[in-house]
Design a protein around this motif. Structure first.
Motif, PDB file in Angstrom:
ATOM      1  N   LYS A  51     -11.599  -7.333   0.038  1.00  0.00           N
ATOM      2  CA  LYS A  51     -10.241  -7.229   0.166  1.00  0.00           C
ATOM      3  C   LYS A  51      -9.659  -7.540  -1.321  1.00  0.00           C
ATOM      4  CE  LYS A  51      -9.391  -6.394   4.594  1.00  0.00           C
ATOM      5  NZ  LYS A  51      -8.671  -7.287   5.382  1.00  0.00           N
ATOM      6  N   LEU A  52     -10.383  -8.299  -2.056  1.00  0.00           N
ATOM      7  CA  LEU A  52      -9.880  -8.698  -3.487  1.00  0.00           C
ATOM      8  C   LEU A  52     -10.733  -7.933  -4.451  1.00  0.00           C
ATOM      9  CD1 LEU A  52      -9.017 -12.518  -3.131  1.00  0.00           C
ATOM     10  CD2 LEU A  52      -7.436 -10.520  -2.480  1.00  0.00           C
ATOM     11  N   HIS A  53     -11.691  -7.256  -4.126  1.00  0.00           N
ATOM     12  CA  HIS A  53     -12.630  -6.435  -4.862  1.00  0.00           C
ATOM     13  C   HIS A  53     -13.468  -7.277  -5.968  1.00  0.00           C
ATOM     14  CE1 HIS A  53      -9.359  -2.736  -4.395  1.00  0.00           C
ATOM     15  NE2 HIS A  53     -10.035  -3.026  -3.026  1.00  0.00           N
ATOM     16  N   MET A  54     -13.913  -8.331  -5.550  1.00  0.00           N
ATOM     17  CA  MET A  54     -14.663  -9.226  -6.329  1.00  0.00           C
ATOM     18  C   MET A  54     -15.926  -8.437  -6.375  1.00  0.00           C
ATOM     19  SD  MET A  54     -15.960 -13.310  -5.558  1.00  0.00           S
ATOM     20  CE  MET A  54     -17.132 -12.664  -4.238  1.00  0.00           C
ATOM     21  N   MET A 168      -3.784 -15.064  -8.063  1.00  0.00           N
ATOM     22  CA  MET A 168      -5.032 -14.636  -7.127  1.00  0.00           C
ATOM     23  C   MET A 168      -4.657 -14.235  -5.464  1.00  0.00           C
ATOM     24  SD  MET A 168      -8.697 -16.077  -6.120  1.00  0.00           S
ATOM     25  CE  MET A 168      -9.350 -16.050  -7.966  1.00  0.00           C
ATOM     26  N   GLY A 169      -4.885 -13.035  -4.947  1.00  0.00           N
ATOM     27  CA  GLY A 169      -4.217 -12.828  -3.584  1.00  0.00           C
ATOM     28  C   GLY A 169      -2.919 -12.391  -3.589  1.00  0.00           C
ATOM     29  N   GLY A 170      -2.243 -12.206  -4.773  1.00  0.00           N
ATOM     30  CA  GLY A 170      -0.973 -11.423  -4.970  1.00  0.00           C
ATOM     31  C   GLY A 170      -1.036 -10.229  -5.739  1.00  0.00           C
ATOM     32  N   ILE A 171      -1.895 -10.393  -7.031  1.00  0.00           N
ATOM     33  CA  ILE A 171      -1.879  -9.233  -7.766  1.00  0.00           C
ATOM     34  C   ILE A 171      -3.366  -8.695  -7.918  1.00  0.00           C
ATOM     35  CG2 ILE A 171       0.127  -9.799  -8.912  1.00  0.00           C
ATOM     36  CD1 ILE A 171      -1.877 -10.332 -11.211  1.00  0.00           C
ATOM     37  N   ALA A 172      -3.343  -7.565  -8.052  1.00  0.00           N
ATOM     38  CA  ALA A 172      -4.882  -6.773  -8.306  1.00  0.00           C
ATOM     39  C   ALA A 172      -5.528  -7.185  -9.575  1.00  0.00           C
ATOM     40  CB  ALA A 172      -4.657  -5.514  -8.471  1.00  0.00           C
ATOM     41  N   LEU A 173      -6.512  -8.089  -9.479  1.00  0.00           N
ATOM     42  CA  LEU A 173      -7.315  -8.800 -10.572  1.00  0.00           C
ATOM     43  C   LEU A 173      -8.559  -7.934 -10.845  1.00  0.00           C
ATOM     44  CD1 LEU A 173      -7.037 -12.481  -9.617  1.00  0.00           C
ATOM     45  CD2 LEU A 173      -5.626 -11.432 -11.347  1.00  0.00           C
ATOM     46  N   ASN A 174      -8.693  -7.577 -11.974  1.00  0.00           N
ATOM     47  CA  ASN A 174     -10.160  -6.829 -12.638  1.00  0.00           C
ATOM     48  C   ASN A 174     -10.907  -8.067 -12.832  1.00  0.00           C
ATOM     49  OD1 ASN A 174     -12.144  -5.648 -13.422  1.00  0.00           O
ATOM     50  ND2 ASN A 174     -11.124  -4.215 -14.683  1.00  0.00           N
ATOM     51  N   PHE A 175     -11.700  -8.435 -11.736  1.00  0.00           N
ATOM     52  CA  PHE A 175     -12.997  -9.612 -12.053  1.00  0.00           C
ATOM     53  C   PHE A 175     -13.857  -9.132 -13.106  1.00  0.00           C
ATOM     54  CE2 PHE A 175     -11.211 -10.476  -7.855  1.00  0.00           C
ATOM     55  CZ  PHE A 175     -10.788 -12.000  -7.933  1.00  0.00           C
ATOM     56  N   GLN A 255      -4.772  -4.093  -3.742  1.00  0.00           N
ATOM     57  CA  GLN A 255      -3.842  -2.855  -4.508  1.00  0.00           C
ATOM     58  C   GLN A 255      -2.658  -2.861  -3.617  1.00  0.00           C
ATOM     59  OE1 GLN A 255      -7.007  -2.283  -2.992  1.00  0.00           O
ATOM     60  NE2 GLN A 255      -6.995  -0.111  -2.279  1.00  0.00           N
ATOM     61  N   HIS A 256      -2.611  -2.768  -2.199  1.00  0.00           N
ATOM     62  CA  HIS A 256      -1.506  -2.499  -1.554  1.00  0.00           C
ATOM     63  C   HIS A 256      -0.528  -3.712  -1.641  1.00  0.00           C
ATOM     64  CE1 HIS A 256      -3.471   0.857  -0.021  1.00  0.00           C
ATOM     65  NE2 HIS A 256      -4.493   0.320   0.510  1.00  0.00           N
ATOM     66  N   LEU A 261       4.327  -6.206  -3.985  1.00  0.00           N
ATOM     67  CA  LEU A 261       4.993  -7.554  -4.773  1.00  0.00           C
ATOM     68  C   LEU A 261       5.638  -6.891  -5.997  1.00  0.00           C
ATOM     69  CD1 LEU A 261       2.526 -10.624  -4.448  1.00  0.00           C
ATOM     70  CD2 LEU A 261       4.491  -9.780  -2.927  1.00  0.00           C
ATOM     71  N   ASN A 262       4.978  -5.959  -6.744  1.00  0.00           N
ATOM     72  CA  ASN A 262       5.609  -5.428  -7.963  1.00  0.00           C
ATOM     73  C   ASN A 262       6.804  -4.679  -7.759  1.00  0.00           C
ATOM     74  OD1 ASN A 262       3.529  -6.182  -9.691  1.00  0.00           O
ATOM     75  ND2 ASN A 262       2.377  -4.094  -9.779  1.00  0.00           N
ATOM     76  N   ASP A 263       7.196  -3.962  -6.494  1.00  0.00           N
ATOM     77  CA  ASP A 263       8.096  -3.215  -6.322  1.00  0.00           C
ATOM     78  C   ASP A 263       9.378  -4.436  -5.895  1.00  0.00           C
ATOM     79  OD1 ASP A 263       7.156  -0.812  -6.677  1.00  0.00           O
ATOM     80  OD2 ASP A 263       6.695  -0.469  -4.525  1.00  0.00           O
ATOM     81  N   ARG A 264       8.927  -5.457  -5.337  1.00  0.00           N
ATOM     82  CA  ARG A 264       9.756  -6.474  -4.838  1.00  0.00           C
ATOM     83  C   ARG A 264      10.355  -7.398  -5.905  1.00  0.00           C
ATOM     84  NH1 ARG A 264       8.261 -10.038   0.265  1.00  0.00           N
ATOM     85  NH2 ARG A 264       7.277 -11.313  -1.223  1.00  0.00           N
ATOM     86  N   MET A 265       9.434  -7.550  -6.907  1.00  0.00           N
ATOM     87  CA  MET A 265       9.852  -8.337  -7.966  1.00  0.00           C
ATOM     88  C   MET A 265      10.977  -7.460  -9.102  1.00  0.00           C
ATOM     89  SD  MET A 265       9.899 -10.993  -9.728  1.00  0.00           S
ATOM     90  CE  MET A 265       8.615 -12.012  -9.592  1.00  0.00           C
ATOM     91  N   HIS A 266      10.674  -6.211  -9.039  1.00  0.00           N
ATOM     92  CA  HIS A 266      11.873  -5.426  -9.739  1.00  0.00           C
ATOM     93  C   HIS A 266      12.974  -5.455  -9.243  1.00  0.00           C
ATOM     94  CE1 HIS A 266      13.417  -2.152 -12.331  1.00  0.00           C
ATOM     95  NE2 HIS A 266      13.778  -1.770 -10.980  1.00  0.00           N
TER      96      HIS A 266
END
Length: 351
Positions: A51-54, A168-175, A255-256, A261-266
């Motif tokens: 889910k988080l792409h770790m 973490m858990g809210g935005i896509a992080l590149n670990f 990523q979803h 969250l990006n759209d909502r923050m805008h």
């Protein structure tokens, strides 16, 4: 009361069902050396990957909170000294903790609207670890993944430790851009407080083993020794780990969530910009957080807005530290529904 506090924050609406299921499944009485717990630990590790792409080869450990990781990193991983880049109160606390253990620790304080100037960054060879607060909850700032990539490219020999407590858990992080990542669950994971996570790359594990620090309750080598068998070195927060599993099972891939969250923050930013009296706390969009929005105004106005929000059944997060009188913070965390955010924005438009 609907809370938009930046933490502890609103929990997922499904939390009561998760709690009931935990009781009925008997997990609350599970021994942390039992097969039931080891399977739970293994499931959570796999869900972090799915889910988080770790990366699969990264190690996942459980701590009491994100704050505990400040001590663990300096005590068990840093070999010579760490170099901290920070802009707010939590980054400052991290470097203060580190300096208490290792006086050779140094850092760079930047302003909230100031992007990290990687090209002109000059970190001496003696520093083997770079510490970065990726999402600074206190002043609602962020360090984008692109900047982390630039830092990694410039200093490939140094470990990078990243505080993602409120991202973490809210935005896509590149670990792959860091070796040490940590967070608490009471923010973007939509859970009650009382559990921290610590994620380590193979390079971080190798340095920990080379340093060989042992003998303390939270010595990382002791923790890793148990984690290899999907166990913990102490009697853990089994309920918290179970709830984390249920949250991860039910959320979409990161990523979803990040896109939503990006759209909502805008939308939220535009709402504040269009008011007549409120202003964005961070004017630089590149350094403005995607999960916590800071709003500023006169002291009397901020007090008035917070009071009116409570009368309308909504709690806004207070400003932090020196920013408390003249600002409030709004959590843009996944557990908050779009309908709840729409209600808040309708309220804020009056100002």
């Amino acid at each position: 009361m609907l809370t938009f506090s930046a933490g502890p924050s609103k929990v997922y609406d499904s939390m009561p069902q998760y709690l009931q299921d935990a009781y009925e499944a008997g997990i609350l009485s599970a021994n942390h050396r039992s097969a039931a717990f080891m399977n739970l630990y293994r499931e959570v590790h796999q869900l972090f990957c799915e889910k988080l792409h770790m990366p699969e080869e990264y190690s996942l450990l459980f701590t009491s909170s994100a704050t505990e990781n400040w001590e663990i990193i300096t005590q068990s991983i840093v070999e010579s000294a760490s170099y901290h880049i920070y802009s707010g109160s939590f980054g400052k606390k991290w470097i203060n903790f580190a300096q208490h253990i290792n006086p050779e620790t140094e850092g760079l304080k930047i302003e909230a609207d100031q992007a990290i100037d990687v090209a002109n960054l000059n970190i001496a060879e003696k520093f083997d670890l770079i510490a970065i607060t990726q999402n600074e909850t206190s002043n609602a700032t962020q360090v984008p993944m692109e900047v982390l990539e630039e830092i990694q490219d410039k200093y490939p020999e140094k470990l990078i430790a990243v505080d993602t407590t409120s991202s973490m858990g809210g935005i896509a992080l590149n670990f792959n851009l860091g070796d040490i990542w940590y967070a608490s669950v009471q923010k973007c994971f939509g859970m009650p407080a009382g559990l921290g996570v610590l994620i380590l790359s193979p390079r971080a594990v190798e340095q920990t083993e080379r340093k060989g620090e042992k003998g303390r309750y939270n010595s990382l080598n002791f923790m890793l020794e148990n984690a290899r068998s999907f166990q913990t070195h102490y009697t853990p927060n089994v309920l918290g780990i179970y709830l984390l599993k249920r949250v991860l099972q039910d959320i979409p891939e990161i990523q979803h969530i990040s896109s939503r969250l990006n759209d909502r923050m805008h939308q939220l930013e535009q709402c504040i910009i269009q008011t007549s009296s409120l202003r964005l706390l961070v004017s630089n969009s590149e350094t403005r957080s995607k999960t916590v929005l800071g709003v500023t105004g006169t002291e009397s106005l901020i007090s008035e807005v917070k009071k009116a929000a409570e009368e309308a059944g909504m709690q806004l997060g207070s400003g932090y530290g020196p920013l408390k009188p003249t600002s409030f913070r709004i959590a843009n965390f996944p557990a908050i529904t779009d309908e709840e955010m729409d209600k808040l924005m309708s309220f804020l438009k009056n100002y």
